[in-house]
Design an enzyme around this catalytic site. Structure first.
Site, PDB file in Angstrom:
ATOM      1  N   ASN A  23     -51.520-101.885  33.324  1.00  0.00           N
ATOM      2  CA  ASN A  23     -50.761-100.707  34.102  1.00  0.00           C
ATOM      3  C   ASN A  23     -49.087-101.419  34.538  1.00  0.00           C
ATOM      4  O   ASN A  23     -48.217-100.803  34.738  1.00  0.00           O
ATOM      5  CB  ASN A  23     -51.259-100.404  35.262  1.00  0.00           C
ATOM      6  CG  ASN A  23     -52.368 -99.051  35.219  1.00  0.00           C
ATOM      7  OD1 ASN A  23     -52.427 -98.725  33.837  1.00  0.00           O
ATOM      8  ND2 ASN A  23     -53.037 -98.747  36.077  1.00  0.00           N
ATOM      9  N   ARG A  93     -51.708 -90.379  28.908  1.00  0.00           N
ATOM     10  CA  ARG A  93     -50.836 -89.689  29.845  1.00  0.00           C
ATOM     11  C   ARG A  93     -49.621 -90.680  30.222  1.00  0.00           C
ATOM     12  O   ARG A  93     -48.452 -90.227  30.422  1.00  0.00           O
ATOM     13  CB  ARG A  93     -51.457 -89.698  31.223  1.00  0.00           C
ATOM     14  CG  ARG A  93     -51.789 -88.340  31.501  1.00  0.00           C
ATOM     15  CD  ARG A  93     -52.246 -87.937  32.939  1.00  0.00           C
ATOM     16  NE  ARG A  93     -51.183 -87.335  33.421  1.00  0.00           N
ATOM     17  CZ  ARG A  93     -50.211 -87.548  34.301  1.00  0.00           C
ATOM     18  NH1 ARG A  93     -50.021 -88.919  34.451  1.00  0.00           N
ATOM     19  NH2 ARG A  93     -49.631 -86.721  34.864  1.00  0.00           N
ATOM     20  N   CYS A 117     -56.369 -83.854  32.616  1.00  0.00           N
ATOM     21  CA  CYS A 117     -56.957 -85.438  32.159  1.00  0.00           C
ATOM     22  C   CYS A 117     -58.347 -84.971  33.108  1.00  0.00           C
ATOM     23  O   CYS A 117     -58.554 -84.612  34.052  1.00  0.00           O
ATOM     24  CB  CYS A 117     -56.062 -86.200  32.897  1.00  0.00           C
ATOM     25  SG  CYS A 117     -56.710 -87.787  33.555  1.00  0.00           S
ATOM     26  N   PRO A 123     -50.224 -83.881  37.585  1.00  0.00           N
ATOM     27  CA  PRO A 123     -48.647 -83.216  37.092  1.00  0.00           C
ATOM     28  C   PRO A 123     -47.691 -84.151  37.030  1.00  0.00           C
ATOM     29  O   PRO A 123     -47.903 -85.264  37.704  1.00  0.00           O
ATOM     30  CB  PRO A 123     -48.643 -81.982  38.398  1.00  0.00           C
ATOM     31  CG  PRO A 123     -49.345 -82.704  39.493  1.00  0.00           C
ATOM     32  CD  PRO A 123     -50.434 -83.295  38.939  1.00  0.00           C
ATOM     33  N   ILE A 124     -46.556 -83.737  36.627  1.00  0.00           N
ATOM     34  CA  ILE A 124     -45.358 -84.789  36.474  1.00  0.00           C
ATOM     35  C   ILE A 124     -44.273 -84.046  37.244  1.00  0.00           C
ATOM     36  O   ILE A 124     -42.899 -84.579  37.088  1.00  0.00           O
ATOM     37  CB  ILE A 124     -44.977 -84.960  35.346  1.00  0.00           C
ATOM     38  CG1 ILE A 124     -44.673 -83.669  34.309  1.00  0.00           C
ATOM     39  CG2 ILE A 124     -45.934 -85.747  34.517  1.00  0.00           C
ATOM     40  CD1 ILE A 124     -43.950 -84.048  32.804  1.00  0.00           C
ATOM     41  N   LEU A 126     -42.827 -84.444  40.213  1.00  0.00           N
ATOM     42  CA  LEU A 126     -42.181 -85.379  40.937  1.00  0.00           C
ATOM     43  C   LEU A 126     -41.110 -85.956  40.286  1.00  0.00           C
ATOM     44  O   LEU A 126     -39.980 -86.461  40.646  1.00  0.00           O
ATOM     45  CB  LEU A 126     -43.256 -86.503  41.884  1.00  0.00           C
ATOM     46  CG  LEU A 126     -44.168 -85.704  42.925  1.00  0.00           C
ATOM     47  CD1 LEU A 126     -45.274 -86.749  43.342  1.00  0.00           C
ATOM     48  CD2 LEU A 126     -43.278 -85.084  43.924  1.00  0.00           C
ATOM     49  N   ASP A 309     -58.226 -97.030  41.477  1.00  0.00           N
ATOM     50  CA  ASP A 309     -58.724 -97.563  39.983  1.00  0.00           C
ATOM     51  C   ASP A 309     -59.971 -98.696  40.398  1.00  0.00           C
ATOM     52  O   ASP A 309     -60.584 -99.194  39.412  1.00  0.00           O
ATOM     53  CB  ASP A 309     -57.728 -98.402  39.527  1.00  0.00           C
ATOM     54  CG  ASP A 309     -56.829 -97.486  38.871  1.00  0.00           C
ATOM     55  OD1 ASP A 309     -57.081 -96.192  39.016  1.00  0.00           O
ATOM     56  OD2 ASP A 309     -55.612 -97.849  38.496  1.00  0.00           O
TER      57      ASP A 309
HETATM   58  C1  UD1 Z   1     -51.032 -94.792  38.112  1.00  0.00           C
HETATM   59  C2  UD1 Z   1     -52.072 -95.764  37.360  1.00  0.00           C
HETATM   60  C3  UD1 Z   1     -53.260 -95.175  37.548  1.00  0.00           C
HETATM   61  C4  UD1 Z   1     -53.775 -95.007  39.154  1.00  0.00           C
HETATM   62  C5  UD1 Z   1     -52.781 -94.360  39.551  1.00  0.00           C
HETATM   63  C6  UD1 Z   1     -52.877 -94.288  41.350  1.00  0.00           C
HETATM   64  C7  UD1 Z   1     -50.554 -96.268  35.403  1.00  0.00           C
HETATM   65  C8  UD1 Z   1     -50.272 -96.253  34.072  1.00  0.00           C
HETATM   66  N1  UD1 Z   1     -51.532 -95.689  35.892  1.00  0.00           N
HETATM   67  O1  UD1 Z   1     -51.233 -93.528  37.532  1.00  0.00           O
HETATM   68  O2  UD1 Z   1     -54.193 -96.143  36.831  1.00  0.00           O
HETATM   69  O3  UD1 Z   1     -55.068 -94.622  39.041  1.00  0.00           O
HETATM   70  O4  UD1 Z   1     -51.343 -94.826  39.529  1.00  0.00           O
HETATM   71  O5  UD1 Z   1     -52.818 -95.630  41.772  1.00  0.00           O
HETATM   72  O6  UD1 Z   1     -49.881 -97.152  36.090  1.00  0.00           O
HETATM   73  N2  UD1 Z   1     -48.797 -86.535  41.405  1.00  0.00           N
HETATM   74  C9  UD1 Z   1     -48.228 -85.326  41.485  1.00  0.00           C
HETATM   75  N3  UD1 Z   1     -46.992 -85.095  40.878  1.00  0.00           N
HETATM   76  C10 UD1 Z   1     -46.438 -85.855  40.094  1.00  0.00           C
HETATM   77  C11 UD1 Z   1     -47.018 -87.325  40.015  1.00  0.00           C
HETATM   78  C12 UD1 Z   1     -47.884 -87.486  40.829  1.00  0.00           C
HETATM   79  O7  UD1 Z   1     -48.724 -84.614  42.258  1.00  0.00           O
HETATM   80  O8  UD1 Z   1     -45.462 -85.674  39.611  1.00  0.00           O
HETATM   81  C13 UD1 Z   1     -49.938 -86.879  42.223  1.00  0.00           C
HETATM   82  C14 UD1 Z   1     -51.190 -87.177  41.470  1.00  0.00           C
HETATM   83  O9  UD1 Z   1     -51.912 -86.102  40.781  1.00  0.00           O
HETATM   84  C15 UD1 Z   1     -52.147 -88.141  42.027  1.00  0.00           C
HETATM   85  C16 UD1 Z   1     -51.222 -88.971  43.118  1.00  0.00           C
HETATM   86  O10 UD1 Z   1     -49.955 -87.960  43.090  1.00  0.00           O
HETATM   87  O11 UD1 Z   1     -52.778 -87.258  42.954  1.00  0.00           O
HETATM   88  C17 UD1 Z   1     -50.748 -90.252  42.732  1.00  0.00           C
HETATM   89  O12 UD1 Z   1     -50.552 -90.097  41.035  1.00  0.00           O
HETATM   90  P1  UD1 Z   1     -49.764 -91.331  40.415  1.00  0.00           P
HETATM   91  O13 UD1 Z   1     -49.497 -92.567  41.398  1.00  0.00           O
HETATM   92  O14 UD1 Z   1     -48.381 -90.379  39.853  1.00  0.00           O
HETATM   93  O15 UD1 Z   1     -50.704 -91.753  39.224  1.00  0.00           O
HETATM   94  P2  UD1 Z   1     -50.276 -92.495  37.888  1.00  0.00           P
HETATM   95  O16 UD1 Z   1     -48.746 -92.972  38.027  1.00  0.00           O
HETATM   96  O17 UD1 Z   1     -50.346 -91.164  36.906  1.00  0.00           O
END
Ligand code: UD1
Length: 422
Positions: A23, A93, A117, A123-124, A126, A309
């Site tokens: 990561n 992702r 997933c 979602p993305i 943010l 994780d």
């Molecule tokens: C990263 C890690 C993953 C870890 C996670 C949380 C990498 C490649 N992956 O995933 O292993 O489990 O952090 O520590 O580094 N969210 C939204 N909107 C967004 C983005 C996120 O609602 O635009 C939410 C997600 O659904 C989740 C939370 O925010 O509930 C945290 O997610 P996020 O920190 O973004 O996870 P990743 O970056 O995908």
């Protein structure tokens, strides 16, 4: 397809070397898009997610070369496409990490929407809201998010994330690095992987203040590329935690080397609550057996709290602890896919929404299915201690993020074979 056949009731001993962090490596590979130079990356983990992202860069036109299993040379100056195709993004992702840097350097990027997933919707929004604040135009076309920077490039902005997002923070920091003006990012993630990325950008010509805190100030270079030639990936704290769980679940004394104990504070604290002891040296941790493995209470949260994780692996250990453990998953709504498989091995787990109640029991070997990366390692851990033999199927999930898991566990004395499905 392959599976792992694991003999239970193992006792482990010896040392295992921790690989570079997947990561941390993923955003750093994406960061090469912002460099003026060809970049050598060292201490890469030999796992499929890394190869997937390098292939994505090469599909964009970058010159990429794997120098050996742990080093790559990447020159992004030849990039001639800014479209990350569905074929790659659906596999991983984290491909979304090219969005910020491509937009920042080339003013344009198309990324297939990651979609659902196994561990939740993820979602993305943010990432996209923040880019919009920096002046980007966002459209959704045929399953792709098409993002265009204003003429002259992205603009610095004041951004406050409604929720802490790791890859979101990384994307916006990379987008802000070449933007015009200063970006202030509030409620930023401060995971060690984010900090490592910020430190490297800061050392390559773009000043970042507040590194390691939840308020980052990025002084955009106005299009000037980074002076970046070499990147060393930090050790994988999740792989380290997983091997400590292997020591814990088998109640064995083992040592992990090449790790960063500072990144494992909340994990080590929970092991202590469960009765385990430690010897900690600069980059080594020895876990020492517990007189009796005790039940534990865990709430997953952002760093420096307990990492989501590590939730599945600790649940495996809780399955053999004395008493009833409570595990509250606060980050992902559907990250309990391992529960039904652990139940097949005789675990006593009750699920109520995002809370799992785990009562210690005797595990027995079974055929089980890996469902996501960390869930898979939890099944391998449970198999180490179960009575009899366990086959863990669909291990391609494991190969995404664990380098040579069966080789490393075998070197500690476990009996594991990788076999082809008939
Ligand atoms: C990263 C890690 C993953 C870890 C996670 C949380 C990498 C490649 N992956 O995933 O292993 O489990 O952090 O520590 O580094 N969210 C939204 N909107 C967004 C983005 C996120 O609602 O635009 C939410 C997600 O659904 C989740 C939370 O925010 O509930 C945290 O997610 P996020 O920190 O973004 O996870 P990743 O970056 O995908």
């Amino acid at each position: 397809m392959q599976y792992l056949k694991i003999e239970g009731e193992a006792k482990l001993s010896g040392e295992v070397k921790i690989s570079g962090a997947k990561n941390a490596a993923l955003p750093l590979i994406a960061l090469t898009i912002l460099s003026k130079h060809s970049v050598k990356i060292t201490n890469l983990p030999d796992v499929t997610d890394i190869k997937t992202l390098i292939t994505l860069l090469s599909n964009l036109g970058a010159k990429t070369e794997l120098l050996n299993a742990h080093e790559a040379q990447i020159d992004t100056n030849s990039i001639n496409s800014t479209k990350a195709n569905y074929d790659i993004v659906r596999k991983m992702r984290a491909s979304i990490l090219v969005l910020g840097p491509l937009l920042s350097r080339y003013g344009h990027c198309e990324v297939s929407l990651p979609g659902g997933c196994a561990i939740g919707a993820r979602p993305i929004d943010l990432h996209l809201n923040a880019l919009e604040k920096m002046g980007a135009k966002i459209e959704i076309k045929q399953g792709y998010v098409v993002v265009t920077a204003p003429k002259g490039g992205l603009k610095g902005a004041n951004i406050s994330f409604d929720k802490i997002t790791v890859t979101g923070t990384e994307n916006i920091v990379m987008a802000a690095a070449l933007a015009n003006g200063t970006t202030r990012l509030l409620n930023a993630a401060k995971e060690p992987e984010v900090t490592a990325l910020c430190e490297i950008i800061n050392a390559s010509g773009v000043k970042i203040e507040g590194i390691g805190t939840d308020e980052l100030i990025i002084h955009g270079s106005g299009g000037k590329l980074l002076e970046l030639e070499h990147i060393q990936v930090i050790p994988d704290r999740i792989e380290a935690g997983t091997y400590l769980c292997a020591g814990a679940i088998t109640n064995s004394k083992i040592t992990i080397t090449n790790c960063e104990p500072k990144h494992l504070g909340s994990v080590l604290a929970k092991f202590e609550d469960m009765g385990f002891g430690f010897d900690i040296n600069e980059d080594k941790i020895t876990i020492k057996p517990a007189k009796q493995i005790k039940a534990v209470e865990i709430i997953t949260t952002e760093y420096p709290g307990f990492p989501t994780d590590m939730q599945a692996q600790f649940m495996a250990v809780a399955c053999v602890a004395k008493g009833t453990s409570v595990i509250d998953e606060r980050l992902f709504e559907n990250r309990f896919m391992h529960v039904s498989e652990l139940l097949r091995m005789g675990a006593e787990i009750k699920l109520n929404g995002h809370i799992a109640t785990v009562t210690g029991a005797n595990l027995t070997g079974a055929d089980v299915m890996a469902t996501d990366l960390r869930a898979s390692s939890a099944l391998v851990l449970a198999a180490l201690v179960a009575k009899g033999q366990t086959s863990v199927h669909r291990i391609y999930h494991l190969d995404r993020g664990y380098e040579n898991l069966e080789g490393k566990l075998t070197s500690l004395g476990a009996k594991i074979q990788r076999l082809d499905e008939k």
